[in-house]
Design an enzyme around this catalytic site. Structure first.
Site, PDB file in Angstrom:
ATOM      1  N   ASP A 198      -2.294   3.882   1.277  1.00 19.95           N
ATOM      2  CA  ASP A 198      -1.289   2.816   1.441  1.00 19.95           C
ATOM      3  C   ASP A 198      -0.974   2.757   2.927  1.00 19.95           C
ATOM      4  OD1 ASP A 198       1.031   0.997   1.075  1.00 19.95           O
ATOM      5  OD2 ASP A 198       0.862   1.601  -1.014  1.00 19.95           O
ATOM      6  N   HIS A 275      -1.496  -3.811   1.321  1.00 16.06           N
ATOM      7  CA  HIS A 275      -1.030  -2.430   1.519  1.00 16.06           C
ATOM      8  C   HIS A 275      -2.064  -1.598   2.269  1.00 16.06           C
ATOM      9  CE1 HIS A 275       2.805  -2.211  -0.653  1.00 16.06           C
ATOM     10  NE2 HIS A 275       2.295  -3.061  -1.511  1.00 16.06           N
ATOM     11  N   GLU A 331       0.960  -7.187  -4.198  1.00 19.72           N
ATOM     12  CA  GLU A 331       1.783  -7.569  -3.043  1.00 19.72           C
ATOM     13  C   GLU A 331       0.980  -7.905  -1.786  1.00 19.72           C
ATOM     14  OE1 GLU A 331       5.981  -5.428  -3.760  1.00 19.72           O
ATOM     15  OE2 GLU A 331       4.432  -3.996  -3.137  1.00 19.72           O
TER      16      GLU A 331
HETATM   17  C1  ACM Z   1       4.073  -1.971  -7.034  1.00 19.28           C
HETATM   18  O1  ACM Z   1       5.145  -1.422  -7.334  1.00 19.28           O
HETATM   19  N1  ACM Z   1       3.965  -2.622  -5.886  1.00 19.28           N
HETATM   20  C2  ACM Z   1       2.929  -1.919  -7.902  1.00 19.28           C
END
Ligand code: ACM
Length: 756
Positions: A198, A275, A331
């Site tokens: 991440d 991410h 996201e």
């Molecule tokens: C998440 O909580 N962004 C999967």
């Protein structure tokens, strides 16, 4: 058909004195022969007698269960396991079931008698569950070497029973992850979803891309929050301030073996296409701009992105035998793709009409690649947005909608909704807790979760493989804090995944849980202790015209709550709480938890209202936004909001609030009040001021006063405030207009317009 739960208690011929002691012992793990297993056993029949373990357990095993038998050394009374394959040798037998046993393929059985214990299962997974039942029973007894006789048959509701752990936001050492796995196994989880990449750090060595752990695993600050608020830079491994860490491939492989031995599959998550700012920082050629620190997303139109991702996956697949590989998908900020010539060219070439379809294209490439290697793709529910790729299993996290849609379309689903299974949320009043990312998820709410929503068609329900809790670690920087957030909520989830809804019972779970606090203490787990807070709900009953007030505590005995209704702080002599209070007039309620005559919890004080606006219509000159609560009924339903704006009583506004209550006849008014909350982390603020206007005809309004805000907008603590306008001289009005300005342009939340 599942076996019906039967608890039968066969009392031994104890003396009356012993019987007396048993009858009056609290159910807290001190009574003998404790069977308070979590998750709840499908069937338990207690029998007469006890079995005593010896430190060297002589175990007879069917050959396929030899390795399983070795785990018995994790039983607190067993030091050594001596194995034999000869029937009749050894007092503990772990044997493969036969058709004569009448045992379902997914079940196991344990028979405990004074002269021996027999565990039976068809397969390794079930044999492991049987062994962990025995180990857990050991921890639950006062004397772990002694166990009561019983017949147990047990099987899970779901095949996927997961916990997740984010080691990107804060690196966690392997010693801790092994402890986490041990605890998972003890509570019959079978999947660890390991979030190893991440923006806050790449955590797995990749031989083809050594810079991923030479630099992208290391950052300028130890805590995620400091790093996030101070430039978000990566630094070279070995530099003085480098904070972070990574796992070598050998370490990851050893962990996989360690987990597999305990029946736990590790699913690695390699995040894409969003991410991924740590990757972009060191390989900027994989972004749209070609520059580091400009975006979090891979450029999908650049073929080099897929070369990189497939090379990484090749090494990942060689470490993790998991049938499932998680590719993230959540996201992604897709705005860069809109302006990127490479992405636009790819969209043209492939006939993709939106950036959502472009993301789906990327996920599909990964799906095809994983399928070609004999694996299956899992992604977060955003992978639905541009069309779901054929082989995908979906993790539903933004509520259950993604899961419902996917299951109904014939895809497998794992339920991880933020509302019930995000263990990074607060577990009690946030004002009493270490800072968390937000949300409010007490133990009882986790326990009440059912992973199969009604909206899934009957012939599609089997697509729900199970449920998983996610532990995102932005605000969790130590292993002790992980334990605090995960336990005991993980115990509630273990029962959600294991036990049929009709066999679940919150009071029964709470009773069994009391024994597990001892287990968690023995294993040095820094679990969240049941709070001494008193919490409440106040609901206006329109039929009775009374407020029904319920007080709650996480302590087992709610009668230790003392309360008053006259505004004075509760004393030992105040009334004990024995059940819901029915209040026929507006009342200030004060409550506090007492133990051994000492008040040990914080004082709770709140006002309940029976006011003139209850049940009256409200006109919205400015609409709510996102948080509808009870829609048009919210502001006059007599129900106050609780500790979280997710509770269906707080209504959210991003514009200034402008509402009119119609009292339906001209009345005398002396007080107008509204409750607001502030939680600046997620952008929830107090209004600048509350202004009140009145009218007799609904057209011509006249200002009668305002209440300026006095809560600083820097205060990070969750704060509640009743803004109240008191008139010295009552006024006559039918329509009351309230306006609340929004100077911070964040969210305003309010729950009721209170008029007297
Ligand atoms: C998440 O909580 N962004 C999967």
């Amino acid at each position: 058909m599942r076996i019906n739960l039967t608890y039968t208690m066969c009392l031994r011929p104890y003396s009356l004195a012993v019987l007396f002691i048993i009858a009056f012992l609290p159910f807290n793990g001190k009574s003998q022969n404790n069977f308070a297993i979590i998750p709840k056993l499908t069937s338990l029949q207690v029998q007469e007698g006890v079995y005593r373990f010896s430190a060297d357990a002589q175990v007879q095993v069917s050959p396929e269960f030899k390795e399983v038998a070795g785990l018995l050394t994790e039983h607190p009374a067993i030091r050594k396991v001596t194995i034999s394959h000869t029937p009749g040798i050894g007092k503990i037998a772990i044997i493969k079931a036969t058709s004569k046993d009448n045992l379902r393929k997914t079940a196991y059985s344990v028979s405990i008698r004074s002269n021996g214990i027999t565990l039976k299962a068809w397969g390794r997974e079930q044999a492991l569950s049987a062994v962990y039942t025995l180990i857990q029973l050991g921890y639950l007894q006062n004397d772990p070497a002694q166990i009561g006789a019983a017949d147990i048959t047990d099987e899970p509701r779901f095949s996927y029973r997961g916990l997740h752990l984010d080691v990107s936001r804060h690196f966690m050492p392997l010693t801790f992850i092994r402890k986490y796995i041990d605890l998972m196994a003890l509570y019959k989880f079978n999947t660890l979803h390991w979030h190893i990449t991440d923006g806050a750090g790449w955590r797995l060595a990749i031989k083809k891309y050594p810079e991923l752990t030479q630099k992208a695993a290391w950052r300028t600050h130890i805590t995620w929050k400091d790093w996030w608020n101070n430039g978000r830079q990566y630094v070279d491994r070995g530099s003085p301030n480098a904070s972070g860490g990574f796992y070598t491939q050998d370490e990851a492989r050893e962990l996989v073996t360690y987990a597999a031995r305990r029946g736990i599959n590790i699913i690695p998550e390699i995040e894409m296409p969003g991410h991924s700012e740590e990757v972009i920082a060191i390989y900027p050629y994989l972004s749209c701009t070609g520059k580091p620190y400009t975006q979090s997303e891979f450029c999908i139109g650049n073929p080099e992105t897929f070369v990189f991702l497939k090379n990484v996956l090749d090494e990942v697949l060689a470490i993790f035998p998991s049938p499932y590989i998680h590719i993230g998908g959540d996201e992604a900020d897709k705005k860069h793709w809109k302006d990127c010539p490479k992405d636009q060219a790819l969209m043209q070439r492939e006939g993709l009409n939106s950036v959502e379809e472009l993301q789906s294209y990327a996920i599909r490439q990964m799906d095809l690649y994983l399928q070609s290697k004999g694996r299956k793709l899992i992604g977060w529910d955003e992978i639905l947005e541009g069309g779901l790729t054929a082989g995908a299993t979906v993790m539903s996290w933004r509520g259950e909608e993604g899961g419902i849609k996917s299951a109904n379309a014939g895809h497998d689903v794992i339920m991880t909704p933020g509302s019930h299974l995000y263990f990074d949320a607060y577990q009690t009043d946030p004002r009493t807790q270490p800072e968390a990312i937000g949300g409010y998820l007490p133990l009882e709410k986790v326990y009440g979760y059912d992973p199969v929503p009604e909206a899934i068609a009957a012939d599609k329900k089997h697509h729900i493989l199970g449920a998983q809790a996610n532990i995102w670690t932005e605000y969790i920087s130590t292993t002790e804090h992980v334990e605090y957030m995960v336990f005991p909520r993980a115990l509630a989830l273990s029962e959600v995944n294991w036990t049929l809804p009709e066999d679940k019972s919150w009071p029964d779970f709470q009773n069994r849980l009391q024994s597990h606090y001892k287990l968690l203490q023995d294993l040095h787990v820094n679990y969240y202790r049941p709070s001494y807070n008193v919490t409440y709900s106040a609901v206006y009953d329109t039929g009775l015209r009374k407020n029904r007030v319920t007080l709650s505590t996480e302590q087992l005995n709610s009668q230790n709550i003392r309360y008053t209704l006259d505004g004075t702080p509760p004393q030992l002599t105040s009334a004990p709480y024995t059940g819901p209070l029915l209040l026929s007039k507006s009342t200030r309620v004060s409550a506090r938890y007492f133990q051994d005559s000492i008040p040990i919890g914080p004082l709770l004080t709140f006002d309940t209202d029976i006011h003139k606006a209850i049940g009256k219509p409200v006109i919205y000159n400015s609409p709510w936004d996102g948080y509808a609560a009870q829609k048009e009924n919210t502001m006059t339903n007599g129900i106050q909001g609780g500790l979280t704006y997710h509770d269906g009583q707080w209504q959210g506004f991003t514009r200034p609030i402008d509402l009119i209550v119609d009292l339906q006849e001209i009345q005398s008014i002396h007080t107008v009040a509204m409750n607001f909350m502030q939680m600046i982390g997620p952008g929830v603020y107090m209004p600048g001021k509350l202004e009140v206007f009145i009218s007799e005809d609904g057209k011509n309004f006249k200002a009668i006063g305002n209440v300026p805000n006095d809560i600083p907008d820097q205060d990070p603590k969750l704060t509640f405030k009743r803004s109240q306008l008191n008139l010295d001289t009552p006024v006559q009005a039918r329509f009351i207009q309230v306006k609340a300005s929004n100077p911070k342009r964040g969210y305003l939340f309010t729950d009721e317009i209170i008029i007297y």
